[in-house]
Enzyme design. Structure first.
Site, PDB file in Angstrom:
ATOM      1  N   CYS A 181       0.810  -1.237   0.000  1.00  0.00           N
ATOM      2  CA  CYS A 181       0.000   0.000   0.000  1.00  0.00           C
ATOM      3  C   CYS A 181       0.839   1.280   0.000  1.00  0.00           C
ATOM      4  O   CYS A 181       0.552   2.225  -0.744  1.00  0.00           O
ATOM      5  CB  CYS A 181      -0.952  -0.008   1.193  1.00  0.00           C
TER       6      CYS A 181
ATOM      7  N   HIS B   2      -2.975   6.098   4.579  1.00  0.00           N
ATOM      8  CA  HIS B   2      -1.558   6.246   4.930  1.00  0.00           C
ATOM      9  C   HIS B   2      -1.033   7.587   4.406  1.00  0.00           C
ATOM     10  O   HIS B   2      -1.503   8.081   3.369  1.00  0.00           O
ATOM     11  CB  HIS B   2      -0.717   5.159   4.250  1.00  0.00           C
TER      12      HIS B   2
HETATM   13  N1  LIG Z   1      -5.115  -3.713   4.758  1.00  0.00           N
HETATM   14  C1  LIG Z   1      -4.305  -3.168   3.859  1.00  0.00           C
HETATM   15  O1  LIG Z   1      -4.062  -1.928   3.806  1.00  0.00           O
HETATM   16  C2  LIG Z   1      -3.646  -4.022   2.851  1.00  0.00           C
HETATM   17  C3  LIG Z   1      -3.008  -3.395   1.807  1.00  0.00           C
HETATM   18  C4  LIG Z   1      -2.380  -4.156   0.864  1.00  0.00           C
HETATM   19  C5  LIG Z   1      -2.391  -5.508   0.971  1.00  0.00           C
HETATM   20  N2  LIG Z   1      -3.036  -6.103   1.987  1.00  0.00           N
HETATM   21  C6  LIG Z   1      -3.008  -7.558   2.038  1.00  0.00           C
HETATM   22  O2  LIG Z   1      -4.302  -8.101   1.877  1.00  0.00           O
HETATM   23  C7  LIG Z   1      -4.423  -9.281   2.662  1.00  0.00           C
HETATM   24  C8  LIG Z   1      -5.631  -9.217   3.567  1.00  0.00           C
HETATM   25  O3  LIG Z   1      -5.626  -8.022   4.268  1.00  0.00           O
HETATM   26  P1  LIG Z   1      -6.925  -7.526   5.048  1.00  0.00           P
HETATM   27  O4  LIG Z   1      -6.510  -6.205   5.565  1.00  0.00           O
HETATM   28  O5  LIG Z   1      -8.150  -7.629   4.212  1.00  0.00           O
HETATM   29  O6  LIG Z   1      -7.007  -8.628   6.242  1.00  0.00           O
HETATM   30  P2  LIG Z   1      -8.270  -9.113   7.095  1.00  0.00           P
HETATM   31  O7  LIG Z   1      -9.260  -8.031   7.229  1.00  0.00           O
HETATM   32  O8  LIG Z   1      -7.684  -9.712   8.315  1.00  0.00           O
HETATM   33  O9  LIG Z   1      -8.938 -10.270   6.184  1.00  0.00           O
HETATM   34  C9  LIG Z   1      -8.290 -11.489   5.940  1.00  0.00           C
HETATM   35  C10 LIG Z   1      -9.096 -12.320   4.955  1.00  0.00           C
HETATM   36  O10 LIG Z   1      -8.357 -13.510   4.649  1.00  0.00           O
HETATM   37  C11 LIG Z   1      -9.187 -14.648   4.939  1.00  0.00           C
HETATM   38  N3  LIG Z   1      -8.377 -15.761   5.393  1.00  0.00           N
HETATM   39  C12 LIG Z   1      -7.580 -15.800   6.486  1.00  0.00           C
HETATM   40  N4  LIG Z   1      -7.026 -17.029   6.606  1.00  0.00           N
HETATM   41  C13 LIG Z   1      -7.474 -17.752   5.574  1.00  0.00           C
HETATM   42  C14 LIG Z   1      -7.256 -19.090   5.138  1.00  0.00           C
HETATM   43  N5  LIG Z   1      -6.455 -19.924   5.785  1.00  0.00           N
HETATM   44  N6  LIG Z   1      -7.889 -19.513   4.014  1.00  0.00           N
HETATM   45  C15 LIG Z   1      -8.710 -18.687   3.327  1.00  0.00           C
HETATM   46  N7  LIG Z   1      -8.960 -17.409   3.692  1.00  0.00           N
HETATM   47  C16 LIG Z   1      -8.338 -16.955   4.803  1.00  0.00           C
HETATM   48  C17 LIG Z   1     -10.117 -14.180   6.006  1.00  0.00           C
HETATM   49  O11 LIG Z   1     -11.240 -15.038   6.041  1.00  0.00           O
HETATM   50  P3  LIG Z   1     -12.065 -15.298   7.400  1.00  0.00           P
HETATM   51  O12 LIG Z   1     -13.015 -14.119   7.533  1.00  0.00           O
HETATM   52  O13 LIG Z   1     -12.773 -16.574   7.104  1.00  0.00           O
HETATM   53  O14 LIG Z   1     -11.093 -15.384   8.508  1.00  0.00           O
HETATM   54  C18 LIG Z   1     -10.441 -12.774   5.497  1.00  0.00           C
HETATM   55  O15 LIG Z   1     -11.373 -12.839   4.432  1.00  0.00           O
HETATM   56  C19 LIG Z   1      -3.075  -9.416   3.357  1.00  0.00           C
HETATM   57  O16 LIG Z   1      -2.242 -10.207   2.525  1.00  0.00           O
HETATM   58  C20 LIG Z   1      -2.514  -8.052   3.386  1.00  0.00           C
HETATM   59  O17 LIG Z   1      -1.109  -8.062   3.449  1.00  0.00           O
HETATM   60  C21 LIG Z   1      -3.677  -5.401   2.934  1.00  0.00           C
END
Ligand SMILES: NC(=O)c1ccc[n+]([C@@H]2O[C@H](COP(=O)([O-])OP(=O)(O)OC[C@H]3O[C@@H](n4cnc5c(N)ncnc54)[C@H](OP(=O)(O)O)[C@@H]3O)[C@@H](O)[C@H]2O)c1
Length: 333
Positions: free
Chosen positions: A132, A239
Site C-alpha cells: 500500500c 496512509h
Molecule cells: N489492509 C491493507 O491496507 C492491505 C493493503 C495491501 C495488501 N493487503 C493484504 O491483503 C491481505 C488481507 O488483508 P486484510 O486487511 O483484508 O485482512 P483481514 O481483514 O484480516 O482479512 C483477511 C481475509 O483472509 C481470509 N483468510 C484468512 N485465513 C485464511 C485461510 N487460511 N484460508 C482462506 N482465507 C483466509 C479471512 O477469512 P475469514 O473471515 O474466514 O477469517 C479474510 O477474508 C493481506 O495479505 C494483506 O497483506 C492489505
C-alpha cells in the site's frame, strides 16, 4: 489460463470477508466492472456466511480448487500463506491479481500500478499488487522521474491501523476504551510505533524493504538508491508518506507542481498558508493520491520534499487491483 475478451467476467474473490476483500466488492460495484458469476471465498470460519452484493445473495465458501474452475479473474487478499498455496492453483484456470507480498519480487510476476507501468500487465499468470505505501508513493515518484530523473529516494511513512486488517482496526478501537493491546506491541491509541512487519538483520523492517525493493522493480531500476522508515500511527484509515527525492536535473517548485498536477491519479493540495495540504479527509473513500508540502530539500542539491496521502485499503490495495483488471479488459484485450 490467459484471459480472453468477453462481455462479462466471472470473478473469484479470496479473502472476501476481510477489509480488502469487502473493498474489492465495493470497488467492482462502483466501477461497474462487467461482472458475471462471482464466487466469494475465505477460511472455514466464514463458510456459509451470506454476503449481499452485485444485486444477489452469495454464500461464502472455503477456498478450494473447484471454486476457480469456470472463473476468469481471481482477486486474492487473504495473506501471503493463502496466496502461496492457492494462487498458483487459481492461475491454472484464471488470471490472478494478488494483494499479498508472496509474489511481488518473483521475476515471473509483474508488479503493477496502472498509472506507472501498465505495459507490465499480462493476460495470464499472477500479477502482484504492490504494498500500500509503495503504490501511493510510486505515482508521484514516477511523475518526477519522467521529467527530472530520480536518483535517490528516502521514504518516511505514517500508516493507519487498517493497513493491518481487522486486527489492527480492532486494536485501535479497543485500546481507545482502555483495553490492553492484543495485536500491536504497544498501545496504539497512545503512541506511534516505528515497527511494521518483522525486523530483518539489516535493522530494517520487512515493510521498509518492501518499499525499497518494490520501488526498484516497478521503475525497472534495480540499483536505484532507496531507503525507508515505516511508522504505524493511531488513525483508522489512509496512509501518509513523506518523500525526500534527489533529482538529476534542476527544477523549480512551479515546474514540480505542474508535473504532479498533470499526472494521472494525483491531486495537488499545496497551499500551506491557507492550511491546504494532504490530509485523510481528502483521501478516505476514493482512489486518488493527494500530494502537497512541495518544497526544496535544503540539505542537498536538487533535493525535493513532498508529502502524500491515499486511502490504503482502496488505492493501496483493492482499487489498484481492480484498476489493473479494468486496464487489461479495456486497453489490452
Ligand atoms: N489492509 C491493507 O491496507 C492491505 C493493503 C495491501 C495488501 N493487503 C493484504 O491483503 C491481505 C488481507 O488483508 P486484510 O486487511 O483484508 O485482512 P483481514 O481483514 O484480516 O482479512 C483477511 C481475509 O483472509 C481470509 N483468510 C484468512 N485465513 C485464511 C485461510 N487460511 N484460508 C482462506 N482465507 C483466509 C479471512 O477469512 P475469514 O473471515 O474466514 O477469517 C479474510 O477474508 C493481506 O495479505 C494483506 O497483506 C492489505
Amino acid at each position: 489460463m490467459a484471459l480472453v475478451k468477453k462481455d462479462k467476467y466471472n470473478v473469484a474473490i479470496v479473502g472476501a470477508t476481510g477489509v480488502v476483500g469487502q473493498t474489492f466488492i465495493k470497488v467492482l460495484e462502483e466501477y461497474k466492472f462487467p461482472v458475471g458469476e462471482v464466487r466469494l471465498l475465505a477460511s472455514a470460519r466464514s463458510k456459509g456466511k451470506v454476503i449481499h452484493c452485485f444485486n444477489r445473495d452469495i454464500v461464502v465458501d472455503e477456498v478450494n480448487e473447484d471454486a476457480f474452475k469456470g472463473m476468469d479473474i481471481s482477486l486474492f487478499s487473504a495473506g501471503g500463506e493463502v496466496s502461496l498455496k492457492w494462487a498458483p492453483i487459481a492461475s491454472k484456470y484464471t488470471l490472478v491479481i494478488d494483494n499479498s507480498s508472496a509474489f511481488r519480487m518473483d521475476p515471473k510476476c509483474p508488479l503493477v500500478v496502472p498509472e506507472v507501468n501498465p505495459k507490465d500487465i499480462t493476460k495470464e499468470g499472477i500479477i502482484a499488487n504492490p504494498n500500500c505505501t509503495t503504490i501511493q508513493s510510486i505515482i508521484p515518484v514516477k511523475a518526477l522521474d519522467d521529467k527530472f530523473k530520480v536518483v535517490r529516494i528516502n521514504y518516511t511513512s505514517y500508516q493507519a491501523v487498517s493497513g493491518a486488517g481487522m486486527k489492527g482496526i480492532n486494536d485501535l478501537k479497543n485500546t481507545r476504551i482502555g483495553e490492553a493491546p492484543q495485536f500491536f506491541p504497544y498501545n496504539i491509541s497512545k503512541t506511534v510505533i516505528p515497527h511494521i512487519d518483522t525486523f530483518l538483520d539489516n535493522g530494517y523492517t520487512k515493510e521498509e524493504m518492501k518499499m525499497v525493493n518494490e520501488t526498484r522493480k516497478i521503475l525497472h531500476k534495480p540499483s536505484l538508491a532507496v531507503s525507508a522508515t515505516c511508522v504505524r500511527v493511531p488513525i483508522e484509515n489512509s496512509h501518509a508518506v513523506s518523500i525526500a527525492i534527489e533529482l538529476e536535473k534542476e527544477f523549480t517548485i512551479d515546474e514540480v507542481r505542474d508535473v504532479l498536477s498533470n499526472y494521472p491519479g494525483i491531486v495537488v493540495k499545496d497551499d500551506p498558508k491557507n492550511n491546504i495540504y494532504p490530509v485523510t479527509d481528502y483521501s478516505n473513500g476514493n482512489d486518488l493520491v493527494y500530494v502537497g508540502r512541495i518544497r526544496k530539500d535544503l540539505s542537498v542539491k536538487n533535493g525535493l520534499l513532498i508529502y502524500c496521502v491515499a486511502d490504503n485499503i482502496r488505492k493501496g490495495a483493492a482499487a489498484n487491483a481492480v484498476q489493473i483488471a479494468k486496464y487489461l479488459i479495456e486497453e489490452i484485450l
